[in-house]
Every structure is written in structure tokens, then in C-alpha cells.
Scaffold this motif. Structure first.
Motif, PDB file in Angstrom:
ATOM      1  N   GLU A 285       3.116   7.160  -0.174  1.00 62.42           N
ATOM      2  CA  GLU A 285       3.481   6.380  -1.593  1.00 62.42           C
ATOM      3  C   GLU A 285       4.502   7.379  -2.387  1.00 62.42           C
ATOM      4  O   GLU A 285       3.945   8.607  -2.677  1.00 62.42           O
TER       5      GLU A 285
ATOM      6  N   SER B 152       7.008   5.311   5.772  1.00 58.87           N
ATOM      7  CA  SER B 152       6.304   5.771   7.010  1.00 58.87           C
ATOM      8  C   SER B 152       7.295   7.216   7.466  1.00 58.87           C
ATOM      9  O   SER B 152       8.511   7.080   7.662  1.00 58.87           O
TER      10      SER B 152
ATOM     11  N   LYS C  59       1.721   7.606   6.060  1.00 58.33           N
ATOM     12  CA  LYS C  59       1.858   6.456   4.737  1.00 58.33           C
ATOM     13  C   LYS C  59       2.248   7.086   3.590  1.00 58.33           C
ATOM     14  O   LYS C  59       1.206   7.811   3.086  1.00 58.33           O
TER      15      LYS C  59
ATOM     16  N   TYR D 135      -2.729   4.815   1.545  1.00 56.75           N
ATOM     17  CA  TYR D 135      -1.424   5.747   1.857  1.00 56.75           C
ATOM     18  C   TYR D 135      -2.279   6.868   2.198  1.00 56.75           C
ATOM     19  O   TYR D 135      -3.402   7.356   1.771  1.00 56.75           O
TER      20      TYR D 135
ATOM     21  N   GLN E 114      -5.330   1.306  -2.857  1.00 55.62           N
ATOM     22  CA  GLN E 114      -4.104   1.341  -2.031  1.00 55.62           C
ATOM     23  C   GLN E 114      -4.191   2.309  -1.010  1.00 55.62           C
ATOM     24  O   GLN E 114      -4.945   3.326  -0.901  1.00 55.62           O
TER      25      GLN E 114
ATOM     26  N   ASP F 156       0.769  -0.988   0.117  1.00 62.24           N
ATOM     27  CA  ASP F 156      -0.010   0.000  -0.056  1.00 62.24           C
ATOM     28  C   ASP F 156       0.859   1.283  -0.038  1.00 62.24           C
ATOM     29  O   ASP F 156       0.272   2.228  -0.617  1.00 62.24           O
ATOM     30  N   TYR F 157       2.083   1.441   0.563  1.00 64.47           N
ATOM     31  CA  TYR F 157       2.691   2.580   0.539  1.00 64.47           C
ATOM     32  C   TYR F 157       4.467   2.139   0.729  1.00 64.47           C
ATOM     33  O   TYR F 157       4.657   0.879   1.230  1.00 64.47           O
TER      34      TYR F 157
END
Length: 178
Positions: free
Chosen positions: A83, A75, A81, A111, A109, A71-72
Motif C-alpha cells: 500500500e 505487487s 502486497k 496488505y 485492508q 486493499d493494496y
């Protein structure tokens, strides 16, 4: 390891130009070789090195930790999150009328923000072009259809996959540099 040799070359209008040090290029190749080719890859894996350079540069410029999830990518303490989307280019500059893209392959996704980079690997230069929230991207971006020529782009680009594009001048560049 000389992982602190990322040098900011220019910071004009928040677009951060940086060098791509040898360690970063080598790390991107190593990560790309481990990744192989992702399902639905638009470039059949040819963009993996550039993608990893964007991720490594994000961590160097703004702190954050590699997550490398479905998903990403990163951090980050402020952006959550993230991307990271990176485009390869052959020119040695970035224009705020250039665009970033996110493919329609995975619309679910999870993020918080998308960060956009450009790299010229031959010149060993990269650019942070900005970021936006997922909601901001969905609101401001425009639909692009595979096979169509983007007549609104600066180079009449032929779209390689269904995606959404956003102009860099629509992005925020307000994030603390590490």
C-alpha cells in the motif's frame, strides 16, 4: 513512452529524492481522472495525483506491478502486497521527523507493507521515505484524532481525519533499487 526517465537525485540515509518527469505527471493526471473521488476521501480527490506519483515512483524505483486493488496498490517480489501512501508538501526537503499517515477508514485492508512517499509537485520532486510491515505500522504508529492539532509534529498540523501516524525515522529503507 519515456518511462525510464525517473532520475534519482539523492539517496541520503535511504531517503531517495527523485525528479518527477513529465510522463509521470501526465500518467498520474490520467489515472486520477479515471479514478474520480473515492468514498471517504480526506481531500475530496485533491491528493489523487500525488498518490499516483508515489505509486508510479515505487514501480520505477523498486520494480513491482500495479495492482490498484481496494486493499493494496503494488505487487512487489520482496515486499508482497504494498500500500503506497503519499503526502503533498510545499517544502523542498524531507526530514526524518516528518510523518506518514494511514487513515482509519479501512482498518481491514489486506496488505503486507506500507511504503511512504512525499511529493512537491510544483518543484517536480519526490521522496521515498521508507516502508514498514503492516504489523510494524500497527505497533509503532500513534493515534491521531480529526480536528486535533498534532503538537508533536514539526508544523502543528491540524488532523483532517482519524488516522495513525508514523515518523519516517521509524521506517526501513532497505529495499533494492531497480
Amino acid at each position: 513512452m519515456e518511462q525510464f526517465n525517473l532520475k534519482v537525485l539523492n539517496n541520503l540515509d535511504g531517503v531517495i529524492e527523485f525528479n518527477i518527469p513529465d510522463w509521470m505527471y501526465a500518467e498520474a493526471i490520467s489515472r486520477s481522472n479515471q479514478l474520480k473521488v473515492l468514498n471517504n476521501s480526506i481531500t475530496n480527490g485533491e491528493g489523487n495525483i500525488a498518490g499516483y506519483i508515489g505509486q508510479l515512483a515505487f514501480v520505477q524505483l523498486f520494480n513491482g506491478e500495479h495492482s490498484d486493488t481496494y486493499d493494496y496498490d503494488i505487487s512487489h517480489p520482496e515486499l508482497g502486497k504494498v500500500e503506497v501512501k503519499t503526502k503533498r508538501q510545499s517544502v523542498n526537503y524531507v526530514n526524518l521527523n516528518f510523518e506518514g499517515s494511514i487513515s482509519d477508514y479501512n482498518p481491514n485492508q489486506k496488505y503486507d507493507h506500507a511504503a511512504f512517499f512525499r511529493v512537491n509537485i510544483d518543484q517536480k520532486k519526490g521522496w521515498f521515505c521508507g516502508f514498514t510491515s503492516k504489523e510494524g505500522f500497527d505497533k509503532l504508529s500513534r493515534n491521531m484524532t480529526k480536528g486535533k492539532v498534532d503538537e508533536q509534529s514539526s508544523n502543528n498540523f491540524k488532523v483532517k481525519s482519524d488516522c495513525r501516524n508514523i515518523y519516517y525515522n521509524q521506517l526501513s529503507r532497505r529495499v533494492n533499487i531497480a
